[in-house]
Motif scaffolding. Structure first.
Motif, mmCIF file in Angstrom:
data_model
loop_
_atom_site.group_PDB
_atom_site.id
_atom_site.type_symbol
_atom_site.label_atom_id
_atom_site.label_comp_id
_atom_site.label_asym_id
_atom_site.label_seq_id
_atom_site.Cartn_x
_atom_site.Cartn_y
_atom_site.Cartn_z
ATOM 1 N N SER A 49 25.937 -47.018 -117.687
ATOM 2 C CA SER A 49 26.482 -47.868 -116.634
ATOM 3 C C SER A 49 27.989 -48.030 -116.759
ATOM 4 O O SER A 49 28.657 -48.392 -115.788
ATOM 5 N N GLN A 50 28.545 -47.751 -117.956
ATOM 6 C CA GLN A 50 29.994 -47.869 -118.125
ATOM 7 C C GLN A 50 30.572 -46.642 -118.827
ATOM 8 O O GLN A 50 31.017 -45.714 -118.170
ATOM 9 N N TYR A 59 24.099 -37.548 -125.977
ATOM 10 C CA TYR A 59 25.197 -38.466 -125.672
ATOM 11 C C TYR A 59 24.742 -39.882 -125.998
ATOM 12 O O TYR A 59 23.549 -40.146 -126.216
ATOM 13 N N THR A 60 25.688 -40.790 -126.022
ATOM 14 C CA THR A 60 25.366 -42.191 -126.227
ATOM 15 C C THR A 60 26.190 -43.033 -125.263
ATOM 16 O O THR A 60 27.235 -42.580 -124.766
ATOM 17 N N CYS A 61 25.718 -44.231 -124.979
ATOM 18 C CA CYS A 61 26.402 -45.127 -124.043
ATOM 19 C C CYS A 61 27.064 -46.271 -124.800
ATOM 20 O O CYS A 61 26.515 -46.777 -125.783
ATOM 21 N N GLY A 66 34.020 -57.215 -123.517
ATOM 22 C CA GLY A 66 33.522 -58.306 -122.687
ATOM 23 C C GLY A 66 32.117 -58.081 -122.178
ATOM 24 O O GLY A 66 31.556 -58.946 -121.507
ATOM 25 N N PHE A 67 31.540 -56.900 -122.501
ATOM 26 C CA PHE A 67 30.176 -56.578 -122.088
ATOM 27 C C PHE A 67 29.334 -56.280 -123.327
ATOM 28 O O PHE A 67 29.856 -55.972 -124.398
ATOM 29 N N GLU A 68 28.026 -56.352 -123.171
ATOM 30 C CA GLU A 68 27.109 -56.013 -124.241
ATOM 31 C C GLU A 68 25.933 -55.230 -123.675
ATOM 32 O O GLU A 68 25.615 -55.337 -122.487
ATOM 33 N N ARG A 73 21.587 -51.255 -120.428
ATOM 34 C CA ARG A 73 22.590 -51.506 -119.395
ATOM 35 C C ARG A 73 23.650 -52.444 -119.945
ATOM 36 O O ARG A 73 23.369 -53.301 -120.791
ATOM 37 N N CYS A 74 24.883 -52.299 -119.465
ATOM 38 C CA CYS A 74 25.971 -53.177 -119.886
ATOM 39 C C CYS A 74 25.999 -54.417 -119.000
ATOM 40 O O CYS A 74 26.061 -54.305 -117.770
ATOM 41 N N VAL A 75 25.943 -55.570 -119.626
ATOM 42 C CA VAL A 75 25.994 -56.832 -118.891
ATOM 43 C C VAL A 75 27.096 -57.696 -119.486
ATOM 44 O O VAL A 75 27.482 -57.538 -120.648
ATOM 45 N N VAL A 76 27.604 -58.614 -118.684
ATOM 46 C CA VAL A 76 28.704 -59.471 -119.120
ATOM 47 C C VAL A 76 28.239 -60.395 -120.234
ATOM 48 O O VAL A 76 27.169 -61.003 -120.154
ATOM 49 N N LYS A 77 29.050 -60.487 -121.291
ATOM 50 C CA LYS A 77 28.758 -61.453 -122.344
ATOM 51 C C LYS A 77 29.020 -62.856 -121.808
ATOM 52 O O LYS A 77 30.027 -63.108 -121.158
ATOM 53 N N SER A 78 28.123 -63.748 -122.089
ATOM 54 C CA SER A 78 28.284 -65.108 -121.586
ATOM 55 C C SER A 78 27.643 -66.088 -122.549
ATOM 56 O O SER A 78 26.561 -65.848 -123.077
ATOM 57 N N GLU A 79 28.347 -67.200 -122.779
ATOM 58 C CA GLU A 79 27.783 -68.268 -123.592
ATOM 59 C C GLU A 79 26.954 -69.224 -122.743
ATOM 60 O O GLU A 79 26.310 -70.125 -123.264
#
Length: 205
Positions: A49-50, A59-61, A66-68, A73-79
């Motif tokens: 995704s990124q 291959y590897t992703c 700021g993402f994890e 899939r890469c998603v936004v890190k959020s507390e």
């Protein structure tokens, strides 16, 4: 090497053969007996995704700062805890995905049809098809067991027939909804827009 092939060979016809490469490799253009690594990242041969990083044979992703990576899939890190909001008719409830805890946010409505959320102001918007209204409420903190229920405010939009769907444009700070007219044999629907407080309403479609 089998048949002078770097990896494997496959018999073709009588006495003929072709060289075959393992997954992640392809035959070299200048030497059909040798295999070379396929760079999946150079085209559309990956599902990243990124960021795609090519390695030997595969291959590897990776995710940008700021993402994890979650479920590939890469998603936004959020507390801030993630919640799912849903309605069962008269009530609007939240499910805390991290703690699997349910809580009531709004209670005692007539018939909540659809809802949406403004993450900037933590305000929940919904349509009530029985009362023919659009309402909103500041969402209490669902992680606090003593939060209680939010107080609903009617936007007091005159002339609604049956508001069924709603969408919050939290970037442009606008509110969109569909109003259905079921008085005739052929139902008609219109899409309206206004500011988030209900002012400056106009028909869009």
């Amino acid at each position: 090497m089998k048949g002078h092939c770097q990896h494997n060979c496959s018999v073709v016809g009588e006495g003929g053969y072709i060289c075959v490469c393992p997954r992640g490799y392809q035959i070299q253009l200048n030497d059909t007996k040798l295999c070379e690594d396929i760079n999946e990242c150079s085209g559309f041969g990956h599902n990243c995704s990124q960021t795609c990083v090519n390695i030997e044979g595969t291959y590897t992703c990776k995710c940008k700062q700021g993402f994890e990576m979650i479920d590939e899939r890469c998603v936004v890190k959020s507390e801030v805890p993630a919640f799912v909001l849903y309605t069962d008719g008269p009530d609007i409830r939240a499910v805390d995905l991290s703690q699997q805890h349910q809580s009531s946010l709004v209670a005692g409505e007539s018939r909540v049809q659809s809802l949406d959320f403004d993450p900037i102001t933590d305000i929940l918007y919904w349509t009530d098809t029985y009362d023919k209204t659009i309402k909103r409420a500041v969402i209490p903190n669902p992680s606090d067991p003593e939060h209680g229920n939010g107080f609903s405010q009617n936007l007091d939009l005159k002339g609604l027939t049956k508001p069924v769907d709603i969408a919050v444009d939290w970037v442009g700070r606008n509110l969109y909804w569909m109003d259905m007219d079921l008085s005739n044999s052929k139902p008609k629907g219109r899409i309206f827009a206004s500011l988030l407080d209900g002012r400056y309403r106009k028909a869009v479609v």
